[in-house]
Design a protein around this motif. Structure first.
Motif, PDB file in Angstrom:
ATOM      1  N   PRO A 196       4.422   1.976   3.498  1.00 23.34           N
ATOM      2  CA  PRO A 196       5.639   1.584   2.783  1.00 23.34           C
ATOM      3  C   PRO A 196       6.682   0.938   3.679  1.00 23.34           C
ATOM      4  CG  PRO A 196       5.726   3.916   3.256  1.00 23.34           C
ATOM      5  CD  PRO A 196       4.405   3.427   3.808  1.00 23.34           C
ATOM      6  N   PHE A 203       0.841  -1.193   0.000  1.00 22.84           N
ATOM      7  CA  PHE A 203       0.000   0.000   0.000  1.00 22.84           C
ATOM      8  C   PHE A 203       0.878   1.245   0.000  1.00 22.84           C
ATOM      9  CE2 PHE A 203      -3.131  -2.949   1.904  1.00 22.84           C
ATOM     10  CZ  PHE A 203      -4.259  -2.618   1.168  1.00 22.84           C
ATOM     11  N   ASP A 204       0.465   2.266  -0.738  1.00 17.74           N
ATOM     12  CA  ASP A 204       1.203   3.535  -0.716  1.00 17.74           C
ATOM     13  C   ASP A 204       1.271   4.103   0.700  1.00 17.74           C
ATOM     14  OD1 ASP A 204       1.633   3.441  -3.435  1.00 17.74           O
ATOM     15  OD2 ASP A 204      -0.077   4.728  -3.936  1.00 17.74           O
ATOM     16  N   LYS A 205       0.206   3.900   1.475  1.00 20.30           N
ATOM     17  CA  LYS A 205       0.163   4.476   2.818  1.00 20.30           C
ATOM     18  C   LYS A 205       0.866   3.609   3.860  1.00 20.30           C
ATOM     19  CE  LYS A 205      -4.486   2.649   3.903  1.00 20.30           C
ATOM     20  NZ  LYS A 205      -5.860   3.040   4.299  1.00 20.30           N
ATOM     21  N   LYS A 217      11.571   1.717  -0.557  1.00 17.32           N
ATOM     22  CA  LYS A 217      11.788   2.872  -1.431  1.00 17.32           C
ATOM     23  C   LYS A 217      11.811   2.343  -2.861  1.00 17.32           C
ATOM     24  CE  LYS A 217      14.364   5.485   2.045  1.00 17.32           C
ATOM     25  NZ  LYS A 217      15.663   6.122   2.403  1.00 17.32           N
TER      26      LYS A 217
END
Length: 426
Positions: free
Chosen positions: A109, A105-107, A141
């Protein structure tokens, strides 16, 4: 100019929140049972997305303490998204599943790798190390992972579902329970346990079902810990984006479920919580081969691995044989598990010479894209297994001696895996 016409986003058939406990969400289950109905239905050829919580269901936090690993409730794992029915799939068919993409999920990482307690989960070296809770947090990242708890390494992940499979029939479920409960009876006092029997405690099905059905699922439902004939928790790291899976179908619709997403993992997943565990999103497409079980002699799934892998051509390879060279010296006969363990222990011993603690080495071999191969299982009495560590994941030369090259370990305040307050180093 670009327009929205004929531009249709792929639908998400299961939506979850990675920060909310799994047993408070819909479309999640943590047992295998044919009476769990499909949560969603898709058509063959349709591209769809599935969101997944981490395998523990949000029990583990991004912090520097491993009390959450020490006290994890294993009755509540693994938390799977689904089941997802595929229109037209019937028992005896082969369900073809294309893994089109996998990512966090982007939220969220970040992910984690953990060493479980001997008495609560264990792991490959639970007895040898008398293991106590320990964890490393990994930051993502892009395609790379680094950890504040294991300095000096950075590697590209091979993200994949650790657990994916179709629902069992009632007959297959009964077979699983009979043979696994029989194994438990033969090793009644084993620590850690040799298998996990059905257990109503912790059972969760995120759908509104009749109480009698829920009771039956709790009493009969197979735990999701091992892999079985339908797929399940096989932890095959090369099933990343671009992979194709051929699963036997045992119930109408196949009822595909998925979870236990990994950002990265080494072959063998040594520490049980032994990948970089993450919550995330996986994208699928499916098709059906009628009568595929008979056509392919499909007693277990068949896989085509991903064409995409990190390029680490240089590796340091450790050999292991089926002799307990790190223990009492006992000779085993063609035991590939013993040989694998010896190869891993040889690698851990080497990494300790580089300045890593045993816990750091154990966690690193679990999380990094190490490769293991069976060299030979024909030369009695010693099976030979290798374990290869990519040298390119380190920011120093791991074959360079003397050891003073490892200045990254000079500061004792950094670079140690987090441990629970009730835990101790071994």
């Amino acid at each position: 100019m670009a327009t929205q016409a004929n531009s249709v986003a792929h639908k998400t058939v299961v939506k979850v929140d990675p920060f909310i406990p799994a047993d408070q969400q819909k479309g999640i289950h943590n047992r295998w049972h044919p009476d769990i109905p499909p949560y969603a239905t898709v058509k063959p050829g349709e591209v769809f997305k599935v969101e997944c919580v981490d395998w523990t269901g949000a029990q583990i936090g991004n912090n520097d303490n491993s009390d959450d690993i020490k006290n994890v409730d294993l009755t509540k794992i693994h938390n799977l998204s689904g089941p997802i029915a595929v229109e037209g799939a019937e028992p005896g068919d082969c369900l073809v599943v294309d893994i089109l993409d996998v990512g966090p999920f982007d939220k969220m990482p970040w992910g984690y790798t953990g060493i479980f307690e001997l008495e609560n989960g264990g792991g490959l070296f639970a007895k040898e190390f008398n293991s106590r809770a320990c964890k490393a947090i990994w930051d993502f990242k892009g395609v790379y992972a680094t950890s504040r708890h294991i300095p000096g390494v950075r590697f590209a992940g091979v993200s994949h579902p650790g657990l994916i499979g179709t629902a069992p029939s009632a007959e297959l479920l009964a077979t699983w329970n009979e043979r696994e409960c029989g194994l438990i009876a033969e090793h009644a006092n084993s620590v850690p346990p040799v298998a996990y029997a059905p257990n109503p405690t912790g059972t969760y099905v995120g759908q509104d079902l009749d109480s009698a059905v829920l009771k039956k699922i709790g009493e009969e439902g197979a735990r999701t810990v091992p892999g079985r004939e339908h797929g399940g928790n096989c932890d095959i790291k090369n099933l990343s984006r671009g992979s194709r899976c051929y699963f036997p179908v045992f119930v109408k619709g196949a009822n595909l479920s998925v979870g236990d997403l990994h950002f990265s993992q080494g072959d063998g997943e040594l520490s049980f919580c032994g990948a970089i565990e993450m919550a995330g999103v996986i994208t699928f497409s499916t098709s059906i081969i009628k009568g595929g079980v008979e056509k392919f002699a499909l007693k277990q799934p068949i896989f085509l691995p991903s064409p995409i892998d990190p390029l680490y051509s240089s590796k340091l390879i450790f050999e292991g044989i089926s002799v307990d060279l790190h223990g009492d010296g006992k000779q085993y006969n063609m035991d590939a598990t013993v040989a694998y363990k010896q190869a891993a222990l040889n690698a851990i011993a080497y990494l300790q010479k580089l300045g890593y603690t045993r816990e750091q080495a154990y966690l690193l071999l679990s999380a990094a894209p190490v490769e293991s191969h069976v060299g030979a299982v024909v030369d009695s009495p010693n099976a030979c297994v290798t374990l290869a560590i990519p040298t390119g994941i380190f920011d120093f030369v791991i074959t360079a001696f003397p050891m003073q090259v490892l200045n990254i370990f000079a500061d004792e305040s950094i670079g140690h895996p987090s441990q629970g307050r009730g835990s101790h180093k071994t």
